[in-house]
Design a protein around this motif. Structure first.
Motif, PDB file in Angstrom:
ATOM      1  N   ALA A  96       0.771  -1.532  -4.718  1.00 44.49           N
ATOM      2  CA  ALA A  96       0.546  -0.194  -4.173  1.00 44.49           C
ATOM      3  C   ALA A  96      -0.001   0.756  -5.227  1.00 44.49           C
ATOM      4  O   ALA A  96      -0.732   1.694  -4.915  1.00 44.49           O
ATOM      5  CB  ALA A  96       1.852   0.356  -3.590  1.00 44.49           C
ATOM      6  N   SER A 137       0.838  -1.199   0.000  1.00 44.69           N
ATOM      7  CA  SER A 137       0.000   0.000   0.000  1.00 44.69           C
ATOM      8  C   SER A 137       0.869   1.244   0.000  1.00 44.69           C
ATOM      9  O   SER A 137       1.964   1.251   0.570  1.00 44.69           O
ATOM     10  CB  SER A 137      -0.910   0.001   1.241  1.00 44.69           C
ATOM     11  OG  SER A 137      -1.581   1.235   1.372  1.00 44.69           O
ATOM     12  N   VAL A 190      -5.163  -0.987  -0.662  1.00 43.05           N
ATOM     13  CA  VAL A 190      -4.295  -1.567  -1.680  1.00 43.05           C
ATOM     14  C   VAL A 190      -5.029  -1.559  -3.014  1.00 43.05           C
ATOM     15  O   VAL A 190      -6.254  -1.437  -3.064  1.00 43.05           O
ATOM     16  CB  VAL A 190      -3.882  -3.008  -1.315  1.00 43.05           C
ATOM     17  CG1 VAL A 190      -3.074  -3.033  -0.027  1.00 43.05           C
ATOM     18  CG2 VAL A 190      -5.112  -3.916  -1.179  1.00 43.05           C
TER      19      VAL A 190
END
Length: 400
Positions: free
Chosen positions: A297, A23, A37
């Motif tokens: 991410a 993330s 995420v």
């Protein structure tokens, strides 16, 4: 005890605290499972963003009536031995730190072993095995029993692997939904190690055996992404290293943030090559471990990746099933390796890497413990064998 335990709970196939490490919001308070995420689903055109706790789970995946007999969730409880310690493990690797023995044996080894059996694909694999043998579908009790047995056995298998940490400062690594992937030995760019070499000058881990008809005989390396910055690569090499005093497990750190690699494409004597960003090459390897979901991410990272068509039977039975330790001597091999790691005062028979008279590494030759065996190589015949050297030049830093 005979007490009904709640069923159909949300079972994460990869710990939510690991999912949350992929993330761009990791620095926010109340992170981990609450981090957002980016998710890519097989067959879907667009990626989307969600909280880590809301993805990579299946309701009731680890349920069985055994839970009621013991008054607790038995299979899910197996993961309790390491899950609370995973953040500390990730922090150690992200800071390029040492790997203490206790963290290795109590956290890394059981976590990796669990990934061999946590996924839904394992359930499908057990069902296919039962159907092939007996024409029936496995009961939940059979599946959970097999999970426990394989989990225990795989902890021993993990001990023979050397540990590499591939690091990306920009946090572009992905997480496949199985939590684990692989590099075929002939595609593992970072396979060899320069500290120890054979008498013929070939480096530790560089020897790979291919056949002209049956593929690669040398076991694969396993890829375990812990965060968008860290991937653990477990590599089976002929020589295993231990620290001088047995307090740490040697770890080789390889920063691939800006690395460009020359990828050779070999077809038994005919060679060509392409240049690739090392991060992209590694993400392609990680994508092999995705059944139907990838996490990252940034959506841009996922947009460049495709899903591989690897069945559960192939992935579980062949890729994860090709662990390096010879099965028939697994217990004895594990005992010898554990003794090597910890009993540093009993160095009889062990080699050393030394500098200025000081021991830097202790060395154990495990070639007789790992595949392919001499009998396997002989059975294929020299005309069908194709020896391949995976020596590549790159910068690494060994922490002992």
């Amino acid at each position: 005890m005979d007490r009904e335990v709640p069923k159909n709970k949300k079972d994460h196939l990869v710990p939510a605290c690991i999912i949350g490490n992929f993330s761009k919001y990791r620095d926010l308070q109340n992170g981990g499972r609450n981090n957002k995420v980016v998710v890519k689903i097989k067959g879907k055109d667009k990626t989307f963003e969600t909280r880590a706790e809301n993805t990579l789970y299946a309701k009731g995946e680890y349920d069985s009536v055994i839970d009621d007999l013991y008054g607790r969730r038995v299979t899910d409880g197996l993961w309790d031995e390491y899950e609370s310690d995973l953040p500390a493990l990730v922090d150690a690797f992200e800071s390029n730190s040492f790997l203490p023995w206790e963290m290795y044996i109590n956290t890394l080894v059981p976590y990796v072993a669990s990934l061999f059996v946590r996924d839904q694909g394992y359930t499908q694999w057990v069902n296919s095995q039962m159907n092939n043998l007996m024409g029936v579908i496995a009961t939940p009790e059979t599946i959970q029993f097999n999970r426990q047995v394989f989990y225990s056995d795989t902890k021993l298998d993990i001990l023979v692997y050397s540990i590499d940490i591939l690091f990306d400062e920009e946090g572009r690594f992905i997480l496949p939904d199985r939590g684990i992937s692989f590099f075929d030995a002939s595609y593992d760019y970072w396979r060899s190690d320069r500290f120890v070499a054979y008498s013929d000058k070939s480096l530790n881990g560089s020897k790979v055996w291919l056949t002209k008809s049956n593929g690669c005989l040398t076991p694969p390396s396993y890829l375990i992404p812990l965060s968008s910055k860290v991937v653990v690569k477990l590599t089976p090499r002929e020589f295993l290293y231990a620290s001088p005093k047995g307090d740490n497990i040697p770890v080789r750190y390889i920063n691939i943030t800006d690395q460009i690699i020359k990828v050779e494409i070999s077809n038994f004597g005919t060679e060509s090559f392409v240049y690739k960003k090392a991060v992209d090459y590694l993400n392609e390897g990680l994508a092999q471990g995705a059944r139907r979901t990838m996490i990252a991410a940034e959506g841009e990272t996922l947009n460049t990746l495709d899903f591989y068509d690897i069945s559960d039977e192939d992935f579980i039975g062949n890729k994860l099933g090709m662990t390096a330790l010879i099965r028939g001597k697994r217990g004895d091999s594990a005992t010898e390796i554990l003794k090597f790691y910890k009993n540093f005062k009993e160095n009889a028979g062990y080699s050393m890497v030394a500098k200025n008279g000081e021991c830097l590494l202790r060395v154990l030759n495990v070639r007789s413990h790992i595949k392919p065996t001499a009998s396997t190589l002989n059975s294929h015949g020299m005309d069908n064998l194709y020896p391949f050297s995976m020596y590549r030049s790159f910068i690494s830093n060994m922490r002992v």
